[in-house]
Motif scaffolding. Structure first.
Motif, PDB file in Angstrom:
ATOM      1  N   GLU A 296      63.843   6.565  45.266  1.00  0.00           N
ATOM      2  CA  GLU A 296      62.737   5.709  44.620  1.00  0.00           C
ATOM      3  C   GLU A 296      61.401   6.074  44.864  1.00  0.00           C
ATOM      4  O   GLU A 296      60.437   6.402  44.260  1.00  0.00           O
ATOM      5  CB  GLU A 296      63.005   4.444  44.777  1.00  0.00           C
ATOM      6  N   ARG A 297      61.080   6.468  46.317  1.00  0.00           N
ATOM      7  CA  ARG A 297      59.818   6.774  46.907  1.00  0.00           C
ATOM      8  C   ARG A 297      59.246   8.247  46.069  1.00  0.00           C
ATOM      9  O   ARG A 297      58.332   8.461  45.779  1.00  0.00           O
ATOM     10  CB  ARG A 297      59.938   7.284  48.436  1.00  0.00           C
ATOM     11  N   VAL A 298      60.357   9.081  45.945  1.00  0.00           N
ATOM     12  CA  VAL A 298      60.122  10.565  45.290  1.00  0.00           C
ATOM     13  C   VAL A 298      60.205  10.600  44.104  1.00  0.00           C
ATOM     14  O   VAL A 298      59.183  11.432  43.260  1.00  0.00           O
ATOM     15  CB  VAL A 298      60.762  11.527  46.185  1.00  0.00           C
ATOM     16  N   TYR A 299      60.838   9.839  43.517  1.00  0.00           N
ATOM     17  CA  TYR A 299      61.171   9.769  41.948  1.00  0.00           C
ATOM     18  C   TYR A 299      60.696   8.731  41.069  1.00  0.00           C
ATOM     19  O   TYR A 299      60.561   9.017  39.919  1.00  0.00           O
ATOM     20  CB  TYR A 299      62.738  10.599  41.553  1.00  0.00           C
ATOM     21  N   GLY A 300      60.260   7.788  41.668  1.00  0.00           N
ATOM     22  CA  GLY A 300      59.994   6.755  40.905  1.00  0.00           C
ATOM     23  C   GLY A 300      58.740   5.782  41.382  1.00  0.00           C
ATOM     24  O   GLY A 300      58.192   4.987  40.924  1.00  0.00           O
ATOM     25  N   TRP A 301      57.930   6.455  42.447  1.00  0.00           N
ATOM     26  CA  TRP A 301      56.747   5.752  42.963  1.00  0.00           C
ATOM     27  C   TRP A 301      55.854   6.926  43.077  1.00  0.00           C
ATOM     28  O   TRP A 301      56.114   8.089  42.965  1.00  0.00           O
ATOM     29  CB  TRP A 301      57.158   5.064  44.106  1.00  0.00           C
ATOM     30  N   ASN A 302      54.733   6.324  43.972  1.00  0.00           N
ATOM     31  CA  ASN A 302      53.542   7.136  44.121  1.00  0.00           C
ATOM     32  C   ASN A 302      53.474   7.664  45.718  1.00  0.00           C
ATOM     33  O   ASN A 302      53.998   6.832  46.577  1.00  0.00           O
ATOM     34  CB  ASN A 302      52.368   6.621  43.587  1.00  0.00           C
ATOM     35  N   ALA A 303      52.784   8.682  45.730  1.00  0.00           N
ATOM     36  CA  ALA A 303      52.750   9.003  47.267  1.00  0.00           C
ATOM     37  C   ALA A 303      51.224   9.584  47.332  1.00  0.00           C
ATOM     38  O   ALA A 303      50.912  10.455  46.639  1.00  0.00           O
ATOM     39  CB  ALA A 303      53.696  10.118  47.900  1.00  0.00           C
ATOM     40  N   LEU A 304      50.616   9.401  48.446  1.00  0.00           N
ATOM     41  CA  LEU A 304      48.968   9.884  48.723  1.00  0.00           C
ATOM     42  C   LEU A 304      49.283  10.723  49.962  1.00  0.00           C
ATOM     43  O   LEU A 304      49.694   9.976  51.127  1.00  0.00           O
ATOM     44  CB  LEU A 304      48.140   8.700  48.730  1.00  0.00           C
ATOM     45  N   GLU A 305      48.846  11.927  49.973  1.00  0.00           N
ATOM     46  CA  GLU A 305      49.108  12.799  51.049  1.00  0.00           C
ATOM     47  C   GLU A 305      47.819  13.494  51.584  1.00  0.00           C
ATOM     48  O   GLU A 305      46.735  13.705  50.519  1.00  0.00           O
ATOM     49  CB  GLU A 305      50.172  13.856  50.789  1.00  0.00           C
ATOM     50  N   VAL A 306      47.492  13.837  52.773  1.00  0.00           N
ATOM     51  CA  VAL A 306      46.268  14.429  53.103  1.00  0.00           C
ATOM     52  C   VAL A 306      46.926  16.026  53.038  1.00  0.00           C
ATOM     53  O   VAL A 306      47.840  16.255  53.797  1.00  0.00           O
ATOM     54  CB  VAL A 306      45.859  14.020  54.453  1.00  0.00           C
ATOM     55  N   LEU A 307      46.376  16.868  52.323  1.00  0.00           N
ATOM     56  CA  LEU A 307      46.698  18.061  52.442  1.00  0.00           C
ATOM     57  C   LEU A 307      45.909  18.995  53.281  1.00  0.00           C
ATOM     58  O   LEU A 307      46.468  20.149  53.897  1.00  0.00           O
ATOM     59  CB  LEU A 307      46.304  18.822  50.870  1.00  0.00           C
ATOM     60  N   ALA A 308      44.549  18.713  53.470  1.00  0.00           N
ATOM     61  CA  ALA A 308      43.902  19.500  54.484  1.00  0.00           C
ATOM     62  C   ALA A 308      42.711  18.540  55.148  1.00  0.00           C
ATOM     63  O   ALA A 308      42.161  17.678  54.363  1.00  0.00           O
ATOM     64  CB  ALA A 308      43.189  20.670  53.972  1.00  0.00           C
ATOM     65  N   MET A 309      42.189  18.756  56.467  1.00  0.00           N
ATOM     66  CA  MET A 309      41.072  18.178  56.853  1.00  0.00           C
ATOM     67  C   MET A 309      40.678  18.728  58.028  1.00  0.00           C
ATOM     68  O   MET A 309      41.248  19.817  58.643  1.00  0.00           O
ATOM     69  CB  MET A 309      41.432  16.408  57.221  1.00  0.00           C
ATOM     70  N   GLY A 310      39.080  18.616  58.281  1.00  0.00           N
ATOM     71  CA  GLY A 310      38.624  19.359  59.169  1.00  0.00           C
ATOM     72  C   GLY A 310      37.172  19.117  59.606  1.00  0.00           C
ATOM     73  O   GLY A 310      36.466  18.373  58.615  1.00  0.00           O
ATOM     74  N   ALA A 311      36.791  19.260  60.709  1.00  0.00           N
ATOM     75  CA  ALA A 311      35.415  19.242  61.449  1.00  0.00           C
ATOM     76  C   ALA A 311      35.051  20.380  62.178  1.00  0.00           C
ATOM     77  O   ALA A 311      35.863  20.455  63.187  1.00  0.00           O
ATOM     78  CB  ALA A 311      35.269  17.603  61.694  1.00  0.00           C
ATOM     79  N   ALA A 312      33.881  20.638  62.235  1.00  0.00           N
ATOM     80  CA  ALA A 312      33.535  21.726  63.182  1.00  0.00           C
ATOM     81  C   ALA A 312      34.664  22.906  63.140  1.00  0.00           C
ATOM     82  O   ALA A 312      35.137  23.387  62.088  1.00  0.00           O
ATOM     83  CB  ALA A 312      33.346  21.184  64.646  1.00  0.00           C
ATOM     84  N   ASP A 313      35.031  23.541  64.449  1.00  0.00           N
ATOM     85  CA  ASP A 313      35.944  24.552  64.462  1.00  0.00           C
ATOM     86  C   ASP A 313      37.165  24.399  65.481  1.00  0.00           C
ATOM     87  O   ASP A 313      36.582  24.352  66.697  1.00  0.00           O
ATOM     88  CB  ASP A 313      35.111  26.081  64.741  1.00  0.00           C
ATOM     89  N   PRO A 314      37.987  23.646  64.879  1.00  0.00           N
ATOM     90  CA  PRO A 314      39.343  23.380  65.793  1.00  0.00           C
ATOM     91  C   PRO A 314      39.577  24.650  66.776  1.00  0.00           C
ATOM     92  O   PRO A 314      40.041  24.185  67.796  1.00  0.00           O
ATOM     93  CB  PRO A 314      40.467  22.811  65.083  1.00  0.00           C
ATOM     94  N   GLN A 315      39.515  25.787  66.408  1.00  0.00           N
ATOM     95  CA  GLN A 315      40.089  26.873  67.075  1.00  0.00           C
ATOM     96  C   GLN A 315      38.778  27.173  68.296  1.00  0.00           C
ATOM     97  O   GLN A 315      39.243  27.772  69.067  1.00  0.00           O
ATOM     98  CB  GLN A 315      40.085  28.144  66.336  1.00  0.00           C
ATOM     99  N   ASN A 316      37.809  26.911  68.119  1.00  0.00           N
ATOM    100  CA  ASN A 316      36.481  26.977  69.116  1.00  0.00           C
ATOM    101  C   ASN A 316      35.612  25.804  69.412  1.00  0.00           C
ATOM    102  O   ASN A 316      34.586  25.963  68.989  1.00  0.00           O
ATOM    103  CB  ASN A 316      35.686  28.528  68.631  1.00  0.00           C
ATOM    104  N   PRO A 317      36.301  24.624  69.671  1.00  0.00           N
ATOM    105  CA  PRO A 317      35.422  23.470  69.929  1.00  0.00           C
ATOM    106  C   PRO A 317      34.292  23.655  70.844  1.00  0.00           C
ATOM    107  O   PRO A 317      34.306  24.391  71.833  1.00  0.00           O
ATOM    108  CB  PRO A 317      36.627  22.616  70.392  1.00  0.00           C
ATOM    109  N   VAL A 318      33.311  22.951  70.699  1.00  0.00           N
ATOM    110  CA  VAL A 318      32.167  22.974  71.718  1.00  0.00           C
ATOM    111  C   VAL A 318      31.712  21.404  71.823  1.00  0.00           C
ATOM    112  O   VAL A 318      32.061  20.564  71.256  1.00  0.00           O
ATOM    113  CB  VAL A 318      31.027  23.744  71.006  1.00  0.00           C
ATOM    114  N   ASN A 319      31.010  21.207  73.068  1.00  0.00           N
ATOM    115  CA  ASN A 319      30.667  19.906  73.440  1.00  0.00           C
ATOM    116  C   ASN A 319      29.481  19.362  72.596  1.00  0.00           C
ATOM    117  O   ASN A 319      28.380  19.255  72.771  1.00  0.00           O
ATOM    118  CB  ASN A 319      30.133  19.679  74.886  1.00  0.00           C
ATOM    119  N   ALA A 320      29.932  19.158  71.039  1.00  0.00           N
ATOM    120  CA  ALA A 320      28.732  18.547  70.358  1.00  0.00           C
ATOM    121  C   ALA A 320      29.499  17.763  69.206  1.00  0.00           C
ATOM    122  O   ALA A 320      30.652  17.970  68.747  1.00  0.00           O
ATOM    123  CB  ALA A 320      28.290  19.692  69.525  1.00  0.00           C
TER     124      ALA A 320
END
Length: 471
Positions: A296-320
């Motif tokens: 019922e969840r996948v065929y009869g109802w709605n789903a809200l998903e986060v596809l992508a999110m980000g702030a600054a550079d996760p691969q190179n974080p700085v103290n800011a």
């Protein structure tokens, strides 16, 4: 050959003897990647050199509309009209595929050369959608060879832009309603519920993608000097997302949900098991609405998903403390959900919970559509598939993903039946996409049986139109 069983035996032999593999290999060889504009000639060539000749050999009159209205999509309409008094079926297929992901396939496979390993036939488009529309074309061919006629009229619509959102398809269908007029829509795309379950689905969930942005300042400031004094956009964004959907995947804004789960949909989904395939991920307990079953969840109802999110550079974080943060979310929704003012609904919810600094912007949207599971055409098709396979037919009100079903259901006003010849683990859109030989074999058999029932047996719900004359 004049009976249903003999027709199905011939179709099975065609797969067993390698004929289907050979023909599919010739289609896969065309690099019809619609995300690359450089492939436009290849896409048009697929329609003109592969599909149109196949249809014309079957007695169709074809017409190709390259780059219709100057857009990014090309269309082909093929029509075979035996008698206006007979039922007319509209069928659909798409010529395009996603990127081949060359160099990422196992065993250095070339994605555009069909290769077999056990029951798997590897190749881009083998499952989505070349293998599926080839099944339907061959079933029409076998019925014609056996009987000299179909016993019904057929209209075939091909497009070359499904993988880029079917641009201009709705407008094209509206402009060609007379050519596309039919009594029922029967086509093949997407996956079955599972490899073992012959399936009919009746539509598709819609989708709205939107961006949430917390753009608080142009500069980043030292986290020691300013931490605890200035608002962090990443923390703010995470909390804002929590206004819409909680940490257990449950939608919290009533306006992002349908009004109810219809009784007919609940009945159709009763007892269905999802996520049981060998390549499926493990479903997480406690995720999603606990009052609904997984089906019922996948065929009869709605789903809200986060596809992508980000702030600054996760691969190179700085103290800011970063100045901005953003996320892309997607609402998959069923028929009955009001999404026309979704941006306003989301922004109002954020404002009411103290997050006016987070701005919502709708990016893309496509509608949901489906017909009722108890429609007479559904019952007829389900019985035909059951007779062909000896297995119960799974009825899905809609697939969890997307297809341009609204064009056929809403614009052309047809009952829509999708009979897929693939399965959830086919890896479409990824390296190692494949078609399962047993599904291709069974799919060809069940389509031969269905077409036989529509035309030769003539036991469908079709009712001839009654023309009223006036004195």
């Amino acid at each position: 050959m004049n009976n249903r069983n003999e027709l199905m035996k011939k179709s099975a032999s065609f797969v067993d003897d390698g004929g289907f593999f050979t023909e599919l290999a010739a289609l896969v060889r065309h690099r019809t990647v619609s995300t690359n504009t450089a492939n436009r000639l290849e896409l048009n060539s697929y329609l003109t050199d592969k599909i149109a000749p196949k249809l014309e050999q079957l007695g169709f009159v074809t017409r190709i509309h390259p780059e219709w209205n100057g857009g990014a999509n090309s269309f082909l309409i093929g029509r075979r009209i035996e008698d206006p008094e007979l039922p007319t079926m509209l069928c659909y297929g798409h010529a395009d595929v996603v990127d081949g992901h060359e160099g990422q396939w196992d065993k250095n496979r070339d994605p555009f050369i069909l290769s077999a390993e056990g029951e798997r036939w590897y190749g881009r488009g083998s499952a989505d959608n070349k293998g599926q529309h080839l099944v339907n074309l061959k079933a029409l061919e076998f019925l014609l060879e056996a009987h000299g006629s179909l016993g019904f009229n057929t209209v075939f619509l091909f497009e070359s832009g499904e993988e880029i959102g079917s641009p201009d398809l709705a407008e094209f269908a509206a402009a060609h309603q007379e050519e596309l007029a039919a009594d029922v829509f029967i086509a093949s795309d997407g996956p079955r519920l599972s490899a073992e379950a012959p399936t009919i689905f009746l539509g598709a969930r819609g989708g709205v993608s939107f961006e949430l942005t917390a753009d608080l300042r142009s500069e980043s400031y030292h986290s020691g000097n300013w931490g605890g004094l200035i608002r962090n956009p990443a923390t703010t964004l995470a909390a804002a997302i929590g206004v819409l959907v909680d940490g257990h995947g449950r939608i919290k804004v009533p306006g992002l949900l349908p009004p109810s789960l219809p009784a007919a949909v609940r009945t159709a989904l009763e007892g269905l098991q999802v996520g049981t395939g060998p390549n499926d991920p493990n479903m997480d307990t406690g995720w999603g609405d606990p009052e609904l079953t997984p089906a019922e969840r996948v065929y009869g109802w709605n789903a809200l998903e986060v596809l992508a999110m980000g702030a600054a550079d996760p691969q190179n974080p700085v103290n800011a403390i970063p100045g901005t943060a953003s996320a892309i979310l997607q609402l998959r929704f069923v028929v009955g959900t009001e999404v026309q003012d979704l941006q306003a609904k989301v922004q109002r919810a954020l404002d009411e919970h103290g997050f006016p600094m987070v701005k919502a912007t709708v990016l893309t949207s496509f509608p949901a559509s489906r017909i009722e599971p108890d429609d007479p055409w559904v019952c007829w098709a389900a019985e035909s598939l059951r007779e062909s396979t000896g297995l119960p037919t799974t009825i899905l009100p809609n697939i969890g993903g997307s297809l341009p079903n609204d064009v056929f259901e809403s614009i052309l006003g047809l009952p829509t039946l999708w009979i897929p010849h693939s399965y959830p683990g086919c890896l479409q859109h990824a390296p190692n996409e494949h078609l399962l030989e047993p599904i291709a074999r069974q799919g060809l058999q069940l389509m031969c049986g269905l077409y036989y029932d529509l035309g030769i047996r003539g036991n469908s719900p079709f009712e001839p139109k009654v023309l009223t004359t006036h004195a």
